[in-house]
Write an enzyme that holds these catalytic residues in place. Structure first.
Site, PDB file in Angstrom:
ATOM      1  N   LYS A  58      19.239  23.205 -13.520  1.00  0.00           N
ATOM      2  CA  LYS A  58      18.898  22.513 -12.191  1.00  0.00           C
ATOM      3  C   LYS A  58      19.832  21.601 -11.885  1.00  0.00           C
ATOM      4  O   LYS A  58      20.626  21.030 -12.722  1.00  0.00           O
ATOM      5  CB  LYS A  58      17.439  22.065 -12.182  1.00  0.00           C
ATOM      6  CG  LYS A  58      17.316  20.936 -13.182  1.00  0.00           C
ATOM      7  CD  LYS A  58      15.746  20.586 -13.447  1.00  0.00           C
ATOM      8  CE  LYS A  58      15.764  19.808 -14.692  1.00  0.00           C
ATOM      9  NZ  LYS A  58      14.491  19.320 -15.047  1.00  0.00           N
ATOM     10  N   HIS A 751      20.888  -5.601   3.305  1.00  0.00           N
ATOM     11  CA  HIS A 751      19.676  -6.379   2.558  1.00  0.00           C
ATOM     12  C   HIS A 751      19.081  -5.297   1.407  1.00  0.00           C
ATOM     13  O   HIS A 751      18.872  -4.025   1.813  1.00  0.00           O
ATOM     14  CB  HIS A 751      18.752  -6.837   3.596  1.00  0.00           C
ATOM     15  CG  HIS A 751      19.273  -7.784   4.433  1.00  0.00           C
ATOM     16  ND1 HIS A 751      18.644  -8.222   5.603  1.00  0.00           N
ATOM     17  CD2 HIS A 751      20.126  -8.808   4.129  1.00  0.00           C
ATOM     18  CE1 HIS A 751      19.149  -9.258   6.157  1.00  0.00           C
ATOM     19  NE2 HIS A 751      20.336  -9.448   5.321  1.00  0.00           N
TER      20      HIS A 751
END
Length: 1092
Positions: A58, A751
């Site tokens: 995967k 932020h």
């Protein structure tokens, strides 16, 4: 940012290494990573299980729901894995809105199991603690786990137990698997805590009779905890979100950021885009991105980034040149624009940072013109006028179109100009110079009435501190409604003299009776006094080594301003909360781990303490108190009328944007009553509603402004309070980060908390909800000022606010250093130097940067040439200097200098004292003959004297010829040091006229006595004169001046210092005792008159 996603492989590696559980965790470390460069034969050799087991493959690129997307190959052999990868590896695919290339895959053993053996486990962080989710049905079809799963909240500082897990989470789990699951979940939670995870999901978790299998895993860790977890984490790679490439320039800026105390961020969104940004401030950078997207520029926006925290000129240069390099690689048919924007800085010297940007623009001026780049600049803050002037000048000198604007222009107006939505003013209004605000224009030195510290509106309600109410036993303590008054006293943790002086200047213009700073705490020095200014006079503030001493001496203090670093902010804050006198703490540091912040919040809530921060500039209450650098320098304090209260209170996350709000509010209303920047972290110590409700209960506040942000759900509490009637005052609110929903891949803004984890956390959703609740919400940040003005004008029209007449504040003298920075004064320097400059980013020797010194490999001789002779000397000259140092390094322990050094060392003196004792013997008789020999020989040679005439004159005058004669060596026993130097000089020097003259003198003197040879001092002296006169670097006058001022003796002093230090170390190593000269080596005689 703090919470960063890690690859599945990294997450599993952490789990396999560090989980502690009685459950048998299977397939530990059985995974293989595959990329386009993978050699499968080599891989099979290293991981032999790949050849014997069935496999699962995967992509490991932060892609969600891979099973549903057909991106998981199941139950394959290694050949089958290769075939499966052929159609996927390095192929482009689309996941949601993101389009990217599949380039990193994970191979693991296939685990055969039944559906009922699949479970779902997830742990994630919240403000109050960590939630553990469990569902007895896992796998790709798990569905809405938030609705289905059992939840267990483990509060901050609480411990998880198997009993609680079994009781709360495992009610539907098979009985025979409950014990294994409980043990595994407890171990997983402890791992999650110990390694500072913020999110950890396993789906499915398979439990069979053989044990526990972790099939799929997704995780995030708190990157700010690196200094705590480095030993366990190692060097963690944080992959970019799927759909966005990892560019080397991003890694370069991330590395600069890691090495700097400032903040430097760069994310490339579309390197071919025509709109580029270079924005100062985490909040401002989001606002600019929002505005660009609002005006239709989302597809052309090339980057997101920000610089803040006062980066140096060099750091800003490196940041700017990276962006300019990127934007000048491909041409755009419409040309390109660069937006150099920012809010009003609190403490960053704008001119200093702009110098770095200007250097980069000059370096890239040719490609910038070729790519038809137009630059738009808007900035405010300390010394911004000089910064704008320099930026405008570089536009004129380079021919690059650069449009500059200051605080008189709305922050985002330049975006509209850049994108062609609004005209560019020909002559923008010029704001007054920084200095104008600080010079007394009223002609009066008296302090205006302290009545200004009341509310500025005529509706003056008394607003004094309401102390924290005593809480009932067991309940959290109630917090104060009023945090600051004109009598508030604080302690500052950290040697932040500039911030403290700014607070005192603010106090003075607010007509406070006493300074708001009572003391400072700095553990790295002893108790002492620090000098500051209070208006025109100097005062002393105490600095304490221990917090306890400061608190005892200042019982009236109730605020702590904590400037401690991210590593020590947690401990210092927790210590402060032990003192009941403290009601408010501001934590300035950015980058405190979220787990530590949550512990601070819990302790503060229990004690009724208000926390502002972390990652904040603080807050300000005009006329009363300001935290640290909030509000910027005095020019901005005065321009934004922060020296007296208005009627508008605000709360924001960003410190820079709070200063922008000061500017907007002062231009559209009667001013600010109070403003707080709660900080940009995911879990600020206090939240929006804490302050909005305080403002609601404060009579002096007539309207409230909230600048919200993408991420979190706090703004919904404001909606709820408005709907419930708890908030009745008008609220103007805007959430920044609306651009995030327009990007195809996730962008982490400046932020740490500015990231939406679900639809309700997006800025768009929150703005919509606020508007529906009854808040005044503008269409964009561009319109925020207009909406504030509209609401304010309505309150004035209704008589709620009655603006009062302005009263001028007292003037504060400007600091000398700042006046000099602004070019207002000049002062003659106490010293002048021309050999070295350590002020810039790089040490400079006589105009040569230290990096160039090493690159050029000029060696010690070349370095001495730069520092002594201010020249880059030829290679042979550098070698000669080094040879001189080598031959003069030592001449045994019997000479006077070495003898003195040894005696001193044996007397127990230190290295410096012993070395000095030896050096003090150097003079005409010992070692100091270089200068004298050079002067005597060159004077005789220059005057045209024949060698014999020179010898006869010196004999007639009764003078010794310096540099001639040796105690041991003679014409028959030559000094090999002289011979080595002579061979080199004759081979490499262009001319040796003075040396030849000295050798002719030697022939005469040795014919009289064989030990009257040209000794090493004399040889170096005359050879150096030849070097200075003939190397091509000096005029004749300059060469003679160096001899005259004693430069040549320096060669002996420097060389012999090596030997003296060697003798000192030798005596210490041999542990020699105190030296006493033997009697039998002293001739004891009576005074002459007695012996007669």
């Amino acid at each position: 940012m703090s919470a960063k996603a890690i690859s599945e492989q990294t997450g599993k590696e952490f789990l396999y290494k560090y989980i502690c559980t009685s459950a048998a965790v299977q397939n530990r470390f059985r995974y293989a990573n595959v990329t386009a460069e993978t050699d499968f034969d080599r891989l099979a050799q290293d991981q032999p299980w790949l050849l014997t087991e069935r496999l699962v493959v995967k992509p490991d690129q932060l892609i969600k729901r891979r099973g549903k997307l057909g991106l998981v190959g199941v139950n394959l052999d290694l050949h089958g894995v290769k075939q499966w990868l052929k159609t996927r590896l390095m192929k482009e695919t689309t996941v949601g809105k993101a389009k990217g290339v599949l380039k990193n895959f994970l191979i693991e053993p296939f685990v055969a199991h039944k559906q009922e053996e699949e479970f779902y486990v997830c742990i994630y962080a919240t403000r109050d603690g960590d939630y553990v989710l469990f569902h007895h049905e896992g796998g790709v079809d798990v569905g809405d786990v938030d609705a289905k799963a059992k939840k267990l909240l483990i509060g901050v500082d609480e411990k998880i137990t198997e009993e609680a897990v079994t009781k709360e989470l495992l009610t539907h789990a098979p009985n025979d698997k409950k014990a294994v699951l409980a043990s595994f979940i407890v171990g997983l939670f402890n791992l999650y805590e110990d390694l500072f995870f913020t999110y950890l999901e396993i789906n499915p978790l398979v439990v069979t009779k053989d044990g526990v299998y972790v099939l799929d895993m997704a995780a995030k860790i708190d990157a700010t905890a690196d200094y705590i977890c480095k030993a366990k984490w190692g060097d963690v790679e944080f992959p970019p979100p799927f759909g966005r490439e990892a560019y080397p320039e991003e890694a370069y800026i991330a590395d600069l950021d890691a090495k700097s105390g400032a903040s430097l961020k760069l994310t490339l969104l579309n390197p071919r885009g025509r709109i580029w940004t270079m924005v100062a401030g985490g909040g401002a950078s989001v606002v600019y991105s929002d505005t660009i997207c609002d005006l239709g520029g989302v597809t052309e926006l090339a980057n997101y980034g920000e610089y803040s925290g006062a980066p140096s000129e060099q750091q800003t240069y490196d940041y700017a040149k990276t962006i300019l390099s990127l934007m000048t690689r491909e041409k755009h048919p419409d040309g390109k624009v660069l937006i150099i924007g920012g809010s009003i800085a609190n403490f960053t010297n704008v001119a200093a940072t702009f110098k770095g940007i200007v250097r980069a623009i000059r370096d890239y001026q040719v490609p910038l013109k070729e790519h038809e780049v137009t630059i738009f600049v808007r900035r405010g803050g300390p010394n911004y006028q000089e910064g704008l002037r320099v930026m405008g000048e570089v536009g004129k000198t380079t021919g690059i179109p650069i449009h500059v604007f200051g605080t008189e222009t709305h922050m985002t107006a330049i975006v509209g100009m850049a994108l062609g939505h609004r005209p560019i003013p020909n002559q923008p209004p010029v704001a007054a110079h920084t200095a104008n605000f600080l010079l007394n224009s009223s002609g009066s030195t008296s302090t205006p009435s302290s009545s200004r510290t009341a509310s500025f509106s005529e509706n003056k309600a008394k607003v004094e501190g309401s102390p924290a109410k005593k809480a009932k036993t067991g309940a959290p303590a109630a917090k104060a409604t009023t945090l600051f008054s004109k009598h508030t006293k604080s302690i500052v943790w950290g040697m932040q003299t500039r911030a403290v002086q700014g607070m005192l200047d603010f106090d003075y213009v607010c007509s406070r009776e006493e300074p708001s700073v009572a003391a400072m705490v700095y553990p790295f020095t002893g108790d002492h006094k620090q000098k500051f200014y209070w208006g025109h006079k100097e005062i002393l503030l105490p600095v304490f080594k221990n917090m306890s001493d400061a608190m005892k001496k200042h019982p009236d203090v109730d605020v702590l301003i904590n400037f401690a670093s991210l590593r020590s902010a947690f401990d210092s804050t927790m210590e402060t909360m032990q003192y009941p006198q403290i009601h408010t703490i501001a934590i300035i540091a950015e980058g405190i781990p979220e787990a530590h912040t949550r512990k601070i919040i819990k302790a503060a809530d229990e004690k009724g303490i208000t926390i502002i921060g972390p990652a904040t500039v603080g807050g300000i209450k005009p006329g009363c108190f300001k935290i640290g650098n909030t509000g910027g320098m005095l020019d901005n304090i005065l321009a934004s009328k922060l020296y007296r209260p208005g009627s508008v209170a605000y709360v924001s996350r960003s410190g820079g944007m709070s200063n922008e709000l000061n500017n907007i509010i002062s231009r559209t209303t009667d001013g600010v009553f109070e403003g707080v920047a709660i900080g940009g972290d995911r879990y600020p110590g206090s939240v929006f509603t804490d302050h909005v409700l305080r403002y609601q209960d404060t009579p002096g506040v007539q309207m409230i402004v909230v600048l919200g942000e993408i991420g979190g759900t706090e703004e919904y509490k404001i909606c709820q309070a408005i709907k419930q009637g708890r908030i009745t005052k008008p609220v103007v609110c805007w959430c920044i980060g609306t651009c995030a929903t327009m990007f195809s891949s996730e962008v982490q803004f400046g932020h740490a908390g500015a990231c939406a984890n679900q639809a309700s956390e997006t800025a768009v959703a929150k703005n919509k909800a606020l508007k529906e609740a009854g808040a005044f919400v503008p269409k964009s940040f561009d319109e925020l000022g207009e909406v504030i003005k509209s609401v304010y004008d309505d309150l004035v029209a209704k008589g709620v606010i009655q603006p009062a007449e302005e009263v001028p504040p007292p003037t504060v003298p400007m600091d000398y250093s700042w006046a000099r920075e602004l070019g207002l004064i000049r002062k003659p320097a106490s010293f002048m130097t021309s050999i070295c400059d350590e002020r810039g980013q790089e040490l400079i020797y006589a105009g040569m940067p230290i990096t160039e010194v090493f690159k050029s490999e000029i060696g010690l001789g070349g370095t001495l040439g730069l520092l002594w002779f201010q020249r880059r000397l030829p290679r042979y000259a550098c070698q000669f200097i080094e040879m001189c140092l080598m031959v003069t390094a030592d001449h045994g322990p019997a000479v006077s200098g070495a003898h003195n050094t040894i005696v001193c060392a044996r007397a127990g003196k230190d290295l410096i004292s012993s070395l000095t004792s030896g050096l003090l013997t150097i003079g005409d008789r010992f070692g100091g003959a270089l200068d004298a020999a050079a002067k005597q020989f060159s004077k005789a040679f220059d005057s045209g004297m024949l060698p014999m005439e020179f010898v006869n004159k010196m004999k007639k005058d009764g003078k010794l010829i310096m540099g001639i004669g040796h105690r041991v060596k003679s014409i028959n026993n030559p000094d090999m040091r002289v011979q080595i130097l002579k061979d080199f000089v004759k081979q490499h020097f262009p001319s040796t006229q003075l040396l030849d003259y000295a050798l002719d003198v030697e022939k005469i003197t040795t014919s009289k006595k064989p030990n009257l040879i040209l000794n090493v001092d004399g040889f170096i002296g005359v050879a150096f004169v030849d070097l200075l006169r003939t190397c091509g670097g000096f005029t004749r006058d300059e060469a003679d001046e160096f001899v005259e001022i004693g430069a040549l003796n320096g060669i002996f002093v420097l060389g012999r210092s090596m030997g003296f230090i060697g003798h000192y170390l030798d005596q210490k190593r041999l542990r020699q005792g105190l030296y006493r000269h033997p009697w039998d080596d002293i001739s004891y005689v009576l005074p002459e008159h007695m012996s007669m």
